[in-house]
Enzyme design. Structure first.
Site, PDB file in Angstrom:
ATOM      1  N   THR A 124       0.660  -1.464   0.016  1.00 46.31           N
ATOM      2  CA  THR A 124      -0.020  -0.014  -0.037  1.00 46.31           C
ATOM      3  C   THR A 124       0.910   1.430   0.029  1.00 46.31           C
ATOM      4  O   THR A 124       0.610   2.014  -0.731  1.00 46.31           O
ATOM      5  CB  THR A 124      -0.971  -0.083   1.265  1.00 46.31           C
ATOM      6  N   THR A 125       1.814   1.177   0.754  1.00 44.37           N
ATOM      7  CA  THR A 125       2.854   2.446   0.781  1.00 44.37           C
ATOM      8  C   THR A 125       3.581   2.733  -0.417  1.00 44.37           C
ATOM      9  O   THR A 125       3.896   3.873  -0.770  1.00 44.37           O
ATOM     10  CB  THR A 125       3.982   2.182   2.094  1.00 44.37           C
ATOM     11  N   TYR A 162     -12.856  -4.166  -0.555  1.00 40.86           N
ATOM     12  CA  TYR A 162     -13.897  -3.580  -0.879  1.00 40.86           C
ATOM     13  C   TYR A 162     -15.134  -4.594  -1.093  1.00 40.86           C
ATOM     14  O   TYR A 162     -16.301  -4.272  -0.678  1.00 40.86           O
ATOM     15  CB  TYR A 162     -13.799  -3.063  -2.500  1.00 40.86           C
ATOM     16  N   TYR A 196      -1.810 -10.375   4.806  1.00 37.04           N
ATOM     17  CA  TYR A 196      -1.819  -9.269   5.267  1.00 37.04           C
ATOM     18  C   TYR A 196      -3.298  -8.987   5.436  1.00 37.04           C
ATOM     19  O   TYR A 196      -4.130  -8.755   4.898  1.00 37.04           O
ATOM     20  CB  TYR A 196      -1.195  -8.314   4.022  1.00 37.04           C
ATOM     21  N   ARG A 245      -8.246  -0.441   5.635  1.00 32.23           N
ATOM     22  CA  ARG A 245      -8.201  -0.506   4.327  1.00 32.23           C
ATOM     23  C   ARG A 245      -9.003  -1.245   3.354  1.00 32.23           C
ATOM     24  O   ARG A 245      -9.762  -0.994   2.697  1.00 32.23           O
ATOM     25  CB  ARG A 245      -6.927  -0.524   3.644  1.00 32.23           C
ATOM     26  N   LYS A 294       1.339 -10.288   8.239  1.00 31.77           N
ATOM     27  CA  LYS A 294       1.545  -8.984   8.604  1.00 31.77           C
ATOM     28  C   LYS A 294       0.091  -8.556   9.295  1.00 31.77           C
ATOM     29  O   LYS A 294      -1.063  -8.300   8.448  1.00 31.77           O
ATOM     30  CB  LYS A 294       1.667  -8.100   7.716  1.00 31.77           C
ATOM     31  N   ILE A 333       6.716  -5.041   9.561  1.00 32.15           N
ATOM     32  CA  ILE A 333       6.891  -4.472   8.148  1.00 32.15           C
ATOM     33  C   ILE A 333       6.544  -2.896   8.175  1.00 32.15           C
ATOM     34  O   ILE A 333       5.178  -2.696   8.274  1.00 32.15           O
ATOM     35  CB  ILE A 333       6.010  -5.106   7.147  1.00 32.15           C
TER      36      ILE A 333
END
Length: 293
Positions: free
Chosen positions: A47-48, A110, A136, A141, A165, A207
């Site tokens: 994402t980053t 989503y 993850y 999000r 994660k 992370i």
């Protein structure tokens, strides 16, 4: 694999030039800066890294730049995830994983699947993946929380799913995972503010987002945590606490890119729908960085 992904990893940003093209020179700088200052591994296209606005051609170029800059010094993890299971499988099957050590795959966003749907999604990915998989979980999000029982079921039945994660920001959820996990399954913090407490409670590290700006102190903090030296580790945690809060106060990665700009590592540019950090936030970040010692 357990040893390779223990410690402090970074979710690396994707630097952009003024014309919004990928800045490969800045990317190389950030890779070298982190490896030279003690970071244990690098996660590409998370994402980053603004993965949702990166084209497949750009993604491959980013991978190539990082592999070249890394020069086999630290393990590399590649983000491949999404809410279209068939598409995730197709990407895994068509990817050249030379130079990559593991896959990071986000829980479907989503669509808000049930726990059974999340489990079936990852079981399908597990069957085709040639590399170890890090799950993850980031409910803030994705819109859905992968519950500990789902993570643990996957840990117990899919041998190439080696870690999670975890980024629910919920210490009770971390502790449940740490208590009930198989002995060789890794719980990796995805929350910078909880990275040290999770590591001290038996986690395998983090992370991190903020770690890529302060790799020396952040990697040392996690290593002290792994060694059980909580007193010295918390000194570093407290030293980094304010900047960790600042970078997430508007959005990620605008905050961390503002930090990296002050350090002359990359420009603060992000792609829409994200916008750069506000002038007020940039001022607060600049003051922190310039006074950091």
């Amino acid at each position: 694999m357990k040893h390779k992904l223990t410690g402090a990893g970074i979710a690396i940003v994707t630097p952009f030039k003024a014309d919004l093209s990928v800045d490969h020179e800045a990317l190389t700088r950030i890779v070298n800066y982190n490896i030279e200052n003690g970071m244990d591994y690098i996660v590409i296209s998370g994402t980053t890294g603004e993965s949702v606005t990166i084209t497949s051609k750009e993604k491959q170029a980013i991978i190539n730049t990082i592999i070249t800059a890394n020069n086999k010094r630290v393990p590399l993890v590649l983000g491949i995830g999404g809410n279209n299971t068939a598409q995730v499988i197709a990407e895994i099957q068509s990817t050249d994983f030379s130079g990559i050590d593991a896959i990071l795959s986000v829980s479907p966003y989503y669509s808000k699947p049930t726990q059974e749907g999340i489990k079936a999604h990852f079981e399908s990915i597990s069957k085709v993946s040639p590399l170890p998989i890090i799950l993850y979980n980031v409910p803030g999000r994705t819109g859905s929380n992968m519950l500990p029982e789902t993570t643990l079921a996957l840990a117990n039945t899919c041998k190439n799913i080696v870690a999670v994660k975890e980024a629910a920001g919920n210490m009770a959820q971390y502790l449940r995972l740490l208590n009930d996990k198989p002995s060789d399954f890794m719980i990796i913090s995805g929350d910078d503010d909880l990275a040290l407490p999770v590591t001290l409670a038996g986690g395998s590290g983090v992370i991190s987002v903020i770690g890529q700006a302060f790799p020396k102190d952040f990697a040392k903090m996690i290593q002290l945590g792994l060694d059980g030296n909580n007193k010295e580790a918390f000194k570093l945690h407290n030293k980094l606490m304010d900047i960790t809060g600042l970078i997430f106060s508007e959005n990620n990665p605008s905050g961390i890119k503002a930090v990296l700009e002050v350090m002359n590592l990359c420009k603060p540019i992000v792609r829409l729908p994200l916008v750069e950090a506000t002038d007020k936030l940039k001022k607060n970040i600049s003051e922190f960085v310039n006074n950091y010692a």
